[in-house]
Design a protein around this motif. Structure first.
Motif, PDB file in Angstrom:
ATOM      1  N   ARG A 155       0.842  -1.183   0.000  1.00  5.67           N
ATOM      2  CA  ARG A 155       0.000   0.000   0.000  1.00  5.67           C
ATOM      3  C   ARG A 155       0.882   1.241   0.000  1.00  5.67           C
ATOM      4  O   ARG A 155       1.832   1.342   0.759  1.00  5.67           O
ATOM      5  N   GLU A 156       0.586   2.188  -0.903  1.00  9.76           N
ATOM      6  CA  GLU A 156       1.390   3.411  -1.012  1.00  9.76           C
ATOM      7  C   GLU A 156       0.464   4.608  -0.915  1.00  9.76           C
ATOM      8  O   GLU A 156      -0.500   4.697  -1.658  1.00  9.76           O
ATOM      9  N   GLU A 157       0.786   5.526  -0.002  1.00  7.58           N
ATOM     10  CA  GLU A 157       0.008   6.759   0.075  1.00  7.58           C
ATOM     11  C   GLU A 157       0.650   7.785  -0.847  1.00  7.58           C
ATOM     12  O   GLU A 157       1.799   8.168  -0.667  1.00  7.58           O
ATOM     13  N   THR A 212      -4.534   6.733  -2.217  1.00  5.13           N
ATOM     14  CA  THR A 212      -3.796   5.535  -1.834  1.00  5.13           C
ATOM     15  C   THR A 212      -3.741   4.575  -3.004  1.00  5.13           C
ATOM     16  O   THR A 212      -4.755   4.352  -3.676  1.00  5.13           O
ATOM     17  N   LEU A 257      -3.175   0.749  -3.963  1.00 10.46           N
ATOM     18  CA  LEU A 257      -3.183  -0.597  -3.386  1.00 10.46           C
ATOM     19  C   LEU A 257      -2.664  -1.543  -4.469  1.00 10.46           C
ATOM     20  O   LEU A 257      -3.422  -1.986  -5.333  1.00 10.46           O
ATOM     21  N   GLY A 276      -8.599   2.316   1.742  1.00  6.15           N
ATOM     22  CA  GLY A 276      -8.029   3.636   1.499  1.00  6.15           C
ATOM     23  C   GLY A 276      -8.554   4.692   2.464  1.00  6.15           C
ATOM     24  O   GLY A 276      -8.255   5.874   2.307  1.00  6.15           O
ATOM     25  N   TRP A 280      -9.129   7.339  -4.170  1.00  3.17           N
ATOM     26  CA  TRP A 280      -8.810   8.704  -4.411  1.00  3.17           C
ATOM     27  C   TRP A 280      -9.987   9.575  -3.960  1.00  3.17           C
ATOM     28  O   TRP A 280     -11.060   9.479  -4.547  1.00  3.17           O
TER      29      TRP A 280
END
Ligand code: MD6
Ligand code: FE
Length: 217
Positions: free
Chosen positions: A16-18, A24, A26, A111, A182
């Motif tokens: 997971r990347e913000e 976010t 996924l 998210g 988003w």
């Protein structure tokens, strides 16, 4: 052992990347459901085939589109809008399959957006060379719900801009199974897809498929 989407979602963490507050990525989130997603999509396109819409300016979009859900996003010389009726068939859009809805809700919750109730799934199909120029998603009635965007098939490069068209955009490679969630402060960011390169994926052939879930009304 097979986990339900919700158990998967609860366990899902590692990739997971913000991107920024409200957005976010996924990585691989949709992959466990790929077979059911493509089965459901095949059924949708028999009822509402992909078509190249015409922009209000009179250009044929390089991306082919269809929809499922209570509404569909359409474009023609009169403008962009959501319509409960498919203008090609004059019938309602196919209903949103449970596997789509469950995936969108699980991703949204992951998210940070609980209680997402999408009423549209716009399905985009890209072939080599197809692109989507920088735009904001702002045809929806309100912006409190997030957008959930699922990338399937051959890869693409997502352009992630700022709140003004001229803001510099960063490039984010998206591959099969990646899901972007988003909303909130990121909801009106400019974004687009660079021209897709030739490729092949066992489930989508020469195409990239994108599912975008929204609450339009
Ligand atoms: C696409 N996606 O990925 C196009 N819009 O093919 C979008 O235009 C988009 O991915 C809003 C939020 C997420 C998206
Ligand atoms: Fe968009």
């Amino acid at each position: 052992m097979t986990l339900s989407l919700f158990e998967d979602a609860a366990l899902y963490q590692a990739r997971r990347e913000e991107l920024c507050p409200g957005a976010t990525l996924l990585r691989g989130f949709a992959a466990p459901n790929e077979a059911a997603i493509f089965e459901a999509l095949a059924c949708i396109v028999t009822q509402a085939p992909f078509r190249h819409l015409i922009t209000p300016g009179g250009f044929r979009m390089s991306v082919a589109m269809t929809n499922c859900g209570s509404y569909g996003w359409v474009s023609d010389r009169a403008g962009y809008r959501y319509d409960a009726i498919d203008p090609e068939s004059n019938k309602p859009w196919p209903r949103m399959p449970d596997v789509f809805l469950n995936l969108a809700q699980a991703a949204a919750a992951n998210g940070g957006f609980d209680d997402f109730e999408p009423d549209v799934c716009l399905v985009n199909r890209y072939e080599a060379g197809a692109r989507l120029s920088l735009h904001q998603d702002k045809n929806e009635r309100g912006f409190s719900a997030p957008i959930v965007s699922v990338s399937l098939g051959i890869p693409a490069v997502f352009l992630w801009g700022g709140s003004r068209r001229e803001d510099k955009a960063v490039r984010i490679p998206l591959t099969h199974g990646d899901v972007m969630v988003w909303g909130g402060p990121a909801r009106l960011r400019y974004h687009g897809i660079l021209p897709v390169k030739e490729g092949y994926h066992p489930l989508s052939g020469v195409h990239r498929i994108n599912l975008t879930f929204r609450k339009a009304i």
